[in-house]
Design an enzyme around this catalytic site. Structure first.
Site: not given
Ligand code: SAH
Length: 462
Positions: A71, A291, A320, A341, A390, A417
């Site tokens: 932190c 999360q 994603y 994903e 995302d 993020c």
């Molecule tokens: N939307 C989800 C996860 C977000 S994190 C939630 O809120 O829980 C981002 C995600 O993107 C991760 O799970 C990662 O594995 C995936 N990711 C990263 N690069 C990617 C790609 N090129 N194609 C598909 N998924 C991908």
């Protein structure tokens, strides 16, 4: 005089037309800085003397503040942290995206600024981080008498040194009790900690996941395939901590810490925990992403659902998608959810989560978004009405942005993020889309991390 905050938690000062990025200082501090980098327009360094402390500073509440890499913003009151995070979003969108923006609402703060994480990962190491003050106390007759083993987090700026933690305020108990007990048990029984330089030693990492449902998962990662030692440690942990609902271990004899290519072994319990958001249930396996701030995740997903403007008739793509949590969370307001994903285990969890929540309108696909999201794919599964995206910190691949422009869904909801890469992508989407809503959310109090949700609408639909 430090005047502002910059990206990645650094602060900045301006001197003779040059911007100086400074670690470990806050706006209002007056500092002497040692420069580590010195370029034409900018420089970077850290304070060697504080001439004046900012009146914004507060006393950090954690004894490990300053050396722990966790932190880094505890010296700022929470309302100031929120103000700087909000400003970061505004700055990125204005300076990098350079697109027309709506009014940006205040960042959604967290009700709980301590004990907010559902997951922590500790490191056991033979390389303990020791401050100069501690070293002076430990030195006698020219020799250093100290316990070199440490259980905790990496020291700020060090990949190989670990801060010995006593109490961390990020996750509610028994997280500290478990870590301290495992550490003490190992020391009492001659169980070694991992030596990251020579790649030897038994105890490596420990992940503790505590769901709001009360289910508690612990996965101990060990560097040696020594079943007797594993058995004795597991037995000890179960006896001491009956609140652990599932206990696992993972044998990692590789040089790197990643367990993604390894199989955690269930020692006790069902091998996963269940988390709840609203009335939806989510199975979390030791390797799956979820999360880390459950309460704020609920707020983040609620905003995402509002921005999607669903009425039950739309086909929604969740890109994603991880373990499908956003898609599932918005599912009862959508006609159909299509998740994409990269990681197969996450997609397996997404499918299982869809079943657990009795969804009949969701499908999930494994692969890289740029390979999966082809014209054929969209044709096969239906023209997108809403695309939720995302991506990780690097933002979207440019090819995907181009595909989104081709597909021209009426609404895109972009959850990010990293406001810098989000801003870059918004600039590209500007060709067809207008930013209609922006809502930052604070998922990680006392750190500089920011989550931001943006709603985009197709221009000709406005
Ligand atoms: N939307 C989800 C996860 C977000 S994190 C939630 O809120 O829980 C981002 C995600 O993107 C991760 O799970 C990662 O594995 C995936 N990711 C990263 N690069 C990617 C790609 N090129 N194609 C598909 N998924 C991908």
């Amino acid at each position: 005089m430090v005047t502002d905050y910059a990206a990645e938690g650094k602060s900045l000062a301006r001197l003779d037309g040059k911007v100086i990025f400074i670690e470990k200082a806050v706006p209002g501090d007056v500092v002497d800085v040692k420069l580590m980098k010195n370029k034409k327009d900018w420089a970077e360094g850290f304070p060697i003397a504080y001439k004046e402390y900012s009146k914004d500073r507060v006393q950090p509440f954690c004894q490990h503040f300053g050396i722990c890499g966790g932190c880094i913003w505890q010296m700022l009151p929470y309302h100031k942290q929120l103000q700087y995070k909000h400003q970061q979003v505004v700055d990125n969108l204005q300076r990098i995206a350079k697109v027309d923006l709506p009014a940006i609402d205040d960042i959604v703060g967290a009700g709980e600024t301590e004990y907010y994480r559902n997951k922590l990962e500790y490191t056991f190491s033979t390389k303990r981080y020791v401050t100069n003050e501690q070293l002076a106390v430990l030195k006698k007759d020219g020799n250093v008498y100290m316990d070199v083993a440490a259980a905790g987090f990496h020291a700020r700026g060090f990949f190989d040194k670990v801060v010995e933690l006593e109490t961390c305020h990020l996750q509610k108990e028994p997280t500290n009790k478990i870590r301290n007990a495992v550490s003490a048990y190992a020391k009492a029984n001659d169980i070694s900690f991992y030596d990251i330089r020579n790649h030897v030693g038994f105890l490596r990492n420990m992940m503790v996941r505590y769901a709001t449902t009360g289910e508690l998962m612990v996965n101990v990662v060990v560097g040696e395939n020594n079943i007797k030692t594993i058995e004795s440690l597991m037995q000890y942990m179960l006896q001491q901590f009956p609140e652990i609902t599932t206990l696992l271990y993972t044998i990692n004899t590789k040089f790197n810490d990643s367990i993604f290519d390894l199989e955690p072994i269930v020692y006790n319990g069902k091998g996963y925990i269940t988390e709840k958001l609203e009335d939806y249930q989510f199975k979390i396996s030791p390797k799956s992403f979820f999360q880390t701030n459950t309460k704020q995740a609920e707020k983040l997903y609620t905003i995402t659902r509002e921005f999607a403007e669903l009425d039950g008739t739309q086909t929604v793509y969740d890109l994603y998608g991880g373990t499908g949590s956003i898609g599932i969370f918005v599912s009862n307001k959508a006609k159909k959810i299509i998740g994409v994903e990269l990681i197969k285990e996450a997609v397996d969890d997404a499918k299982e989560n869809a079943t657990i929540n009795q969804l009949s309108n969701a499908e999930f696909f494994v692969g890289d978004v740029i390979d999966i999201c082809t014209d054929d794919f969209f044709e096969q599964h239906g023209k997108p009405d809403v695309i939720i995206t995302d991506p990780p910190r690097a933002g979207m691949h440019e090819k995907l942005v181009k595909k989104l422009l081709d597909m021209a869904a009426p609404i895109i909801v972009y959850v990010s993020c990293n406001p810098a890469t989000q801003a870059r992508d918004l600039a590209l989407l500007d060709e067809k889309y207008i930013v209609t809503k922006v809502q930052p959310v604070d998922m990680f109090p006392h750190t500089h991390h920011i989550e931001n949700v943006v709603q985009l609408k197709l221009r000709n639909k406005e």
